[in-house]
Scaffold this motif. Structure first.
Motif, PDB file in Angstrom:
ATOM      1  N   THR A   1      47.331  72.456   0.879  1.00 42.88           N
ATOM      2  CA  THR A   1      47.866  72.853   2.194  1.00 42.88           C
ATOM      3  C   THR A   1      49.164  73.642   2.042  1.00 42.88           C
ATOM      4  OG1 THR A   1      49.042  70.743   2.360  1.00 42.88           O
ATOM      5  CG2 THR A   1      46.857  70.850   3.373  1.00 42.88           C
TER       6      THR A   1
ATOM      7  N   LEU B   1      46.736  67.384  -2.169  1.00 40.26           N
ATOM      8  CA  LEU B   1      46.766  67.843  -0.772  1.00 40.26           C
ATOM      9  C   LEU B   1      47.979  68.740  -0.514  1.00 40.26           C
ATOM     10  CD1 LEU B   1      45.631  67.680   2.156  1.00 40.26           C
ATOM     11  CD2 LEU B   1      47.105  65.689   2.501  1.00 40.26           C
TER      12      LEU B   1
ATOM     13  N   THR C   1      52.194  72.610   1.214  1.00 43.94           N
ATOM     14  CA  THR C   1      53.231  71.897   1.952  1.00 43.94           C
ATOM     15  C   THR C   1      54.324  71.444   0.986  1.00 43.94           C
ATOM     16  OG1 THR C   1      51.486  71.093   3.418  1.00 43.94           O
ATOM     17  CG2 THR C   1      53.616  69.962   3.532  1.00 43.94           C
TER      18      THR C   1
ATOM     19  N   ASP D   1      43.652  82.071   7.857  1.00 44.26           N
ATOM     20  CA  ASP D   1      44.191  81.391   9.043  1.00 44.26           C
ATOM     21  C   ASP D   1      44.079  79.865   8.936  1.00 44.26           C
ATOM     22  OD1 ASP D   1      41.493  81.081   9.326  1.00 44.26           O
ATOM     23  OD2 ASP D   1      41.348  82.009  11.305  1.00 44.26           O
ATOM     24  N   GLY D   2      43.680  79.368   7.793  1.00 46.44           N
ATOM     25  CA  GLY D   2      43.687  77.925   7.559  1.00 46.44           C
ATOM     26  C   GLY D   2      42.393  77.221   7.902  1.00 46.44           C
ATOM     27  N   HIS D   3      41.377  77.951   8.329  1.00 52.55           N
ATOM     28  CA  HIS D   3      40.124  77.297   8.699  1.00 52.55           C
ATOM     29  C   HIS D   3      39.201  77.158   7.491  1.00 52.55           C
ATOM     30  CE1 HIS D   3      40.742  76.645  12.909  1.00 52.55           C
ATOM     31  NE2 HIS D   3      41.223  77.868  13.052  1.00 52.55           N
ATOM     32  N   LEU D   4      38.456  76.075   7.471  1.00 52.81           N
ATOM     33  CA  LEU D   4      37.638  75.779   6.300  1.00 52.81           C
ATOM     34  C   LEU D   4      36.559  76.842   6.111  1.00 52.81           C
ATOM     35  CD1 LEU D   4      34.594  74.357   6.934  1.00 52.81           C
ATOM     36  CD2 LEU D   4      36.073  72.542   7.745  1.00 52.81           C
TER      37      LEU D   4
ATOM     38  N   VAL E   1      49.344  79.137  16.632  1.00 55.08           N
ATOM     39  CA  VAL E   1      48.964  77.801  16.187  1.00 55.08           C
ATOM     40  C   VAL E   1      48.897  77.826  14.659  1.00 55.08           C
ATOM     41  CG1 VAL E   1      47.801  77.135  18.307  1.00 55.08           C
ATOM     42  CG2 VAL E   1      46.505  78.280  16.491  1.00 55.08           C
ATOM     43  N   ILE E   2      49.378  76.759  14.050  1.00 53.01           N
ATOM     44  CA  ILE E   2      49.513  76.712  12.595  1.00 53.01           C
ATOM     45  C   ILE E   2      48.504  75.710  12.040  1.00 53.01           C
ATOM     46  CG2 ILE E   2      51.150  76.424  10.684  1.00 53.01           C
ATOM     47  CD1 ILE E   2      52.085  78.415  12.899  1.00 53.01           C
ATOM     48  N   GLY E   3      47.637  76.196  11.154  1.00 49.89           N
ATOM     49  CA  GLY E   3      46.614  75.325  10.581  1.00 49.89           C
ATOM     50  C   GLY E   3      46.916  74.982   9.140  1.00 49.89           C
ATOM     51  N   ALA E   4      46.545  73.772   8.749  1.00 44.99           N
ATOM     52  CA  ALA E   4      46.636  73.361   7.347  1.00 44.99           C
ATOM     53  C   ALA E   4      45.362  72.597   7.040  1.00 44.99           C
ATOM     54  CB  ALA E   4      47.848  72.464   7.128  1.00 44.99           C
ATOM     55  N   ASP E   5      44.743  72.917   5.917  1.00 43.65           N
ATOM     56  CA  ASP E   5      43.438  72.319   5.650  1.00 43.65           C
ATOM     57  C   ASP E   5      43.290  71.907   4.190  1.00 43.65           C
ATOM     58  OD1 ASP E   5      40.865  71.464   5.843  1.00 43.65           O
ATOM     59  OD2 ASP E   5      39.982  73.428   6.218  1.00 43.65           O
ATOM     60  N   SER E   6      42.753  70.710   3.987  1.00 42.06           N
ATOM     61  CA  SER E   6      42.507  70.251   2.620  1.00 42.06           C
ATOM     62  C   SER E   6      41.232  70.863   2.052  1.00 42.06           C
ATOM     63  CB  SER E   6      42.413  68.720   2.577  1.00 42.06           C
ATOM     64  OG  SER E   6      41.252  68.275   3.247  1.00 42.06           O
ATOM     65  N   ASP E   7      40.389  71.405   2.929  1.00 38.55           N
ATOM     66  CA  ASP E   7      39.228  72.165   2.446  1.00 38.55           C
ATOM     67  C   ASP E   7      39.712  73.530   1.962  1.00 38.55           C
ATOM     68  OD1 ASP E   7      36.579  70.778   3.673  1.00 38.55           O
ATOM     69  OD2 ASP E   7      38.218  70.607   5.116  1.00 38.55           O
TER      70      ASP E   7
END
Lengths: 562, 283
Positions: A281, A277, A283, A422-425, A411-417
Motif C-alpha cells: 500500500t 502490507l 504506507t 488509482d489503487g483499484h485491484l 478519493v484516496i485508495g490503498a489496496d493490498s491486492d
C-alpha cells in the motif's frame, strides 16, 4: 584498561531496590560530569531470582560495558557467590555485616543499625557514594527528585538513612575508598537509555501514533511515549495483539498520522504480514525491533543480535526496506529520526534494530538541540484538487505523490491486492509488472541515501574488526587497547545494515590483512550478509550468544583463537 | 451535492444474484441519505468477496489484510476523527481471522460502522465453512459436516454491550439502508450483521430461506433494554429478527484521547519548546 575506569555492580533479588540504587547513582555520576555505561541483567520474574545493575564509570568517554568488577554491592549472599570470581585485583565487596564474611576485600556495612529494612538500599547508596567521593548534596537531590513524587514521610526517612549511612562511611579506612578522579568543569549531559532515545527521536520526528503489545525489551519505548502523549499530542494505544498493532499503525499512517510500532522478535513475527502490507500500500511506518535471544520465547530479558536476517527477509513478496542498527544512544535518537524521514520519503517500512543491552543501557549524552531539528511532515495538506490524481502514478523514482484521505476532494485508495495507478485491484499482468518495478525502483533512491559505515583507525590495518549495531562501543575499545599494545587495527561499524552499498566499504575490507566480524549471534549473520551482497567472505568471527553483551574483554580473549 | 450517481457505478466481480449487489445498493442509498460527500468517507475492508465492496464505490478506501480491517479502521479513525469510517467485510474475515479484533473493537467502542456480509460460508475460497456456518453443514473441507456450533455475532456483541447492534437482510434493501444510516449516526462502535445468500456455495441458506425467516423485530422491542435485547439476539430458527437489537450511549473511544481534543493529529505541529522541556527532564 585505564585506572580511571571503575566498574560498579549492584546485585540482589528482584524487589530489593537495586535498580533504585543504580538509577540514583547513575544520575549523580552524570551530574558530576562522568561518563557511564549501564548494563542491566535480570530474570524474567517480578520478585526473587538474581539481578544486577552495573555501572561502568569514567571521567573519559566510554561506550562499552566491562566484565571484571571493581566494586560489588551485594544485597544478598547469592550475589557474592555468583560474582566473586569476577572481582578485579583491587576489587571490593560491600556486604551486610550479618552475612558473616571476612577478608581484606570486604566492606562490612551494619545495615541493621543504619536503616530500617525497607530502606537498606538507600543505606547501600549512601556508603557507595562516599566510597566513590560523590558530594552528599548531589546524591540527596537525585534522591529527593526520585521519591518526591511519592510521599513526604518516605522522603524524610530516606533522607535520614542517607545522611546516617554517609556519616558511617566517612569513618571508613582510606584503603576502602575508591574515589573517582574529579571532573573539573562538568559538562551538562542527559542520562538516558537506548529505548528512551528512540522514543525521543520519534517525538522529534513528529510521531503521532504508536500502537504496541507489551514485550520485553521493547516495552519501555511505548511507556516513554505514553508518558508524553498528552503533552506532545500523540496517541499511544496498547493493541489486543501485535497483528492489530501494526495494522492500526498502518491505518493511522494512511490517514495522515506519522506512525510507528515497537516490539521484539516474537511480536514482530506476528507483524510480518503487516510489513508486506506497508510495502504494497506504500504506507510509511517505522518498526522498532528490540532483539532478545530466540528461538520462540528464548531468554526474554537478555540480549542478542539474532534477528538481523529475520527482519531483513520479513514480509512475503519482494520490496525495498531500510534497516538501521544504532550503536550509541545518540544514534538511537538520530537514526530513529532518519527512519521516519525515509519511511515518509519512500512510503514504506523502515526498521530500527536494537537489543536488550542497548534498550536498558543508560549513558551520558550531550543534549540534542531539538529546536533545530525539523519534524517529518507527512505531506502538505493539499486541499486544492489536482486533475487526474493517481495515488500510485508510475514515476521514475518509484515514489508516487501521496495525498491524505479527507483533505482533498480526491478519493484516496490503498489496496493490498496488486492494483492500478488509482489503487483499484487488478489482474492485468502487465500492470503487475509495472507496479512491481515501480515499487522496487525506490531501492535505488534508498541506496543513494544510506548512512555509510563508520571506519576508524588505519586505512590498511593488519586487523580490521567489522561490527554492526550495539557492539560498536566494545569493538572500539578493544581496538584502542590493541593499538596501545602496538597492534595495527582498524574498525568498521555499520549503523545501517540494509541496503548495503559495497562502494562504501569494500576498500576497507580489501585493504586489511585480516578481517574479523564481531557479532552477538551464533552464526555470523552480518558476515553472511556481506558475503551474499559482495562475495567477500569474513571467515573469522567472534560471536556471542549466551544472552550477555559483547565486551572489550570478550573480544580480546577470543581474538587469540580466531 | 451528494448523489447516488456520485458514488459511482462500477462493474463488479460478484456472481449474478449474490447478496453483495443489494448490500452495495443499500450502502449507497445510506450514504446519500446521510448526505456524506465521498471524500469524507473511508471504507476499510479485509479480504473476501465482500471486502471488494469499496472498489465499487467512489470513496476513500483501505483494502487491507484478511481479518485486519477493524484495526486499520481504528488507526485511521484515531488519526483523523473527521473521517466517517466504515468497515465492510465478510463473516470469515471479521469473525474468524479477525475475531480478536471484533471483541477489542466492541470493548473500545471506536466510532466505526461495521457492515458484515454474513452468508454463513466462505465464497472467495470456494465453499468452506465459516464461523457462522450451521452445525452439520457439509462442505468439501468438512465432508462429515461442520462439528462446531456457529458463532452468533449479534448475541456476542449484545452480551458485550456494544454501542449499537443490528441485523439486516440483503433482501430488504430499504430496511437495510435505514439500519446503515442509523449505525453511521451512532457515535460509537456499530455492528450491522447482514444476512445474505451465497448463490454459489450455500445451497441451504438460500434467498428463499432467509426471505421466509428474516422479519423485523417486534414494534414494542426496546433496544435500550439489554435483557430484552439478549433474548432477541438469541432468537434464531424459524424466525430471524432483523432491525436494531441493542444500543447504548457509552462515550466513543476517541473521546478519551486528550490529543484529539485539539483536532486531527496531522494538524498538530511538533511543539519543540515542550520537547526541549521533556529532554531537560533527563538532565
Amino acid at each position: 584498561m585505564p585506572e580511571t575506569v571503575l566498574n560498579i555492580m549492584i546485585g540482589g533479588e528482584a524487589g530489593q531496590g537495586l535498580v533504585t540504587i543504580g538509577q540514583l547513582l547513575a544520575k549523580s555520576l552524570v551530574r558530576a560530569g562522568y561518563f557511564i555505561v549501564v548494563t542491566q541483567s535480570y530474570q524474567s520474574r517480578i520478585r526473587g531470582g538474581h539481578n544486577t545493575y552495573t555501572i561502568r564509570v569514567s571521567p573519559d568517554e566510554i561506550q562499552a560495558s566491562q566484565e571484571s568488577v571493581d566494586l560489588l554491592v551485594a544485597l544478598d549472599k547469592q550475589t557474592i557467590d555468583l560474582h566473586q570470581d569476577e572481582m578485579s585485583a583491587r576489587g571490593l565487596i560491600v556486604v551486610d555485616e550479618a552475612f558473616d564474611r571476612r577478608g581484606d576485600n570486604y566492606v562490612l556495612v551494619p545495615y541493621k543499625q543504619l536503616s530500617p529494612e525497607r530502606f537498606a538500599n538507600i543505606a547501600g547508596l549512601g556508603v557507595l557514594s562516599v566510597m566513590l567521593g560523590l558530594d552528599g548534596p548531589l546524591v540527596a537531590t537525585a534522591m529527593d527528585e526520585f521519591f518526591g513524587k511519592k510521599n513526604e514521610e518516605m522522603v524524610k526517612q530516606n533522607s535520614q538513612v542517607l545522611v546516617g549511612s554517609r556519616a558511617w562511611a566517612e569513618a571508613l579506612d582510606k584503603s576502602l575508598a575508591r574515589r573517582l578522579p574529579a571532573v573539573t568543569n562538568p559538562q551538562k549531559r542527559l542520562l538516558m537509555n537506548g529505548n528512551e532515545a528512540i522514543a525521543l527521536g520519534a517525538l522529534s520526528a513528529g510521531v503521532k501514533f504508536l500502537s504496541f503489545y507489551p514485550m520485553s525489551p521493547a516495552t519501555s519505548i511505548a511507556l516513554t511515549l505514553a508518558a508524553k502523549a498528552e503533552a506532545m499530542g500523540l496517541i499511544v494505544e496498547q493493541a489486543e495483539d501485535e497483528i492489530a498493532a501494526i495494522n492500526m499503525a498502518l491505518g493511522a499512517s494512511y490517514a495522515g498520522a506519522t506512525a510507528m510500532v515497537s516490539t521484539s522478535g516474537g511480536g514482530f513475527a506476528l507483524m510480518v504480514e503487516g510489513v508486506s502490507l506497508a510495502a504494497m500500500t506504500e504506507t510509511p511506518i517505522v518498526i522498532v525491533v528490540a532483539q532478545r535471544p530466540g528461538p520462540a520465547t528464548g531468554l526474554p530479558t537478555r540480549t542478542e543480535q539474532g534477528d538481523l536476517e529475520f527482519v531483513l527477509h520479513a514480509g512475503h513478496g519482494e520490496f525495498p526496506k531500510g534497516i538501521f542498527a544504532p550503536g550509541t544512544i545518540e544514534q538511537n535518537f538520530y537514526l530513529t529520526r532518519r527512519a521516519f524521514e525515509l519511511a515518509e520519503e519512500y512510503q514504506g517500512p523502515m526498521f530500527v534494530l536494537t537489543d536488550q543491552f542497548m534498550a536498558d543501557s543508560y549513558r551520558a549524552v550531550t543534549p540534542f538541540e531539538v529546536a533545530d531539528l525539523p519534524a517529518v511532515r507527512p505531506i502538505e495538506l493539499q486541499i486544492l484538487p489536482k486533475m487526474n490524481y493517481q495515488r500510485y502514478a508510475i514515476t521514475e523514482s518509484g515514489v508516487s505523490p501521496r495525498l491524505l484521505p479527507g483533505y482533498t476532494k480526491h478519493v484516496i485508495g490503498a489496496d493490498s491486492d496488486e492494483h492500478t495507478t488509482d489503487g483499484h485491484l487488478t489482474e492485468d499482468l502487465a500492470v503487475r509488472v509495472q507496479m512491481q518495478d515501480k515499487r522496487y525502483r525506490k531501492l535505488t533512491g534508498l541506496s543513494a541515501e544510506v548512512t555509510p559505515p563508520e571506519c576508524r583507525g588505519e586505512e590498511h590495518p593488519d586487523l580490521l574488526l567489522v561490527c554492526w549495531g550495539t557492539t560498536r562501543g566494545a569493538v572500539h575499545e578493544a581496538a584502542t587497547r590493541l593499538k596501545t599494545e602496538g597492534r595495527s587495527v582498524g574498525t568498521l561499524h555499520f549503523s545501517q545494515v540494509w541496503p548495503l552499498v559495497p562502494e562504501q566499504f569494500m576498500n576497507h575490507l580489501n585493504g586489511a590483512k585480516q578481517v574479523v566480524a564481531v557479532e552477538g549471534n551464533a552464526t555470523g549473520q552480518f558476515a553472511r550478509l556481506i558475503r551474499t551482497t559482495t562475495g567477500f567472505h569474513i571467515s573469522r568471527q567472534i560471536l556471542r550468544y549466551d544472552g550477555l553483551p559483547i565486551t572489550p574483554e570478550y573480544i580480546l580473549k577470543n581474538l587469540a583463537s580466531v | 451535492m451528494v448523489s447516488f450517481e456520485g458514488y459511482g457505478n462500477y462493474e463488479t466481480a460478484w456472481c449474478p444474484g449474490c447478496g453483495n449487489h443489494a448490500i452495495l445498493e443499500a450502502l449507497k442509498k445510506a450514504l446519500v441519505t446521510a448526505e456524506l460527500l465521498p471524500y469524507r468517507v473511508l471504507i476499510v475492508s479485509g479480504i473476501g468477496q465482500a471486502a471488494k465492496s469499496p472498489h465499487y464505490l467512489n470513496v476513500n478506501f483501505f483494502n487491507g489484510l484478511h481479518g485486519r480491517a477493524l484495526p486499520a479502521a481504528t488507526g485511521a479513525k484515531l488519526a483523523n476523527p473527521d473521517l466517517n469510517v466504515i468497515v465492510e467485510s465478510g463473516d470469515g474475515c471479521n469473525y474468524g481471522e479477525g475475531g480478536n479484533h471484533f471483541l477489542a473493537a466492541i470493548r473500545r467502542n471506536i466510532d466505526v460502522t461495521l457492515l458484515v456480509h454474513d452468508n454463513q460460508v466462505y465464497g472467495l475460497t470456494k465453499g468452506q465453512a465459516s464461523p457462522t456456518t450451521a452445525e452439520g453443514f457439509v462442505t468439501k473441507a468438512q465432508p462429515a459436516g461442520v462439528p462446531s456450533i456457529p458463532f452468533n455475532p449479534v448475541a456476542v456483541a449484545t452480551a458485550m454491550q456494544a454501542g449499537f447492534v443490528a441485523r439486516g437482510f440483503s433482501g430488504n434493501v430499504d430496511h437495510l439502508s435505514d439500519l446503515i444510516v442509523k449505525a453511521m449516526a451512532h457515535p460509537g462502535f456499530a455492528l450491522v450483521d447482514i444476512m445474505q445468500p451465497c448463490v454459489s456455495f450455500n445451497k441451504v441458506n438460500t434467498f428463499a430461506w432467509y426471505k421466509q425467516r428474516c422479519q423485523p423485530v417486534s414494534e414494542d422491542h426496546d433496544p435500550t433494554d439489554w435483557e430484552q435485547a439478549m433474548k432477541v439476539a438469541f432468537t434464531w430458527g424459524d424466525r430471524i429478527p432483523i432491525g436494531v437489537i441493542y444500543h447504548n450511549q457509552r462515550p466513543a473511544f476517541e473521546t478519551h484521547f486528550s490529543a484529539l481534543k485539539r483536532g486531527p493529529l496531522i494538524k498538530q505541529p511538533v511543539n519543540t519548546t515542550k520537547l526541549a522541556g521533556i529532554l531537560e527532564s533527563f538532565a
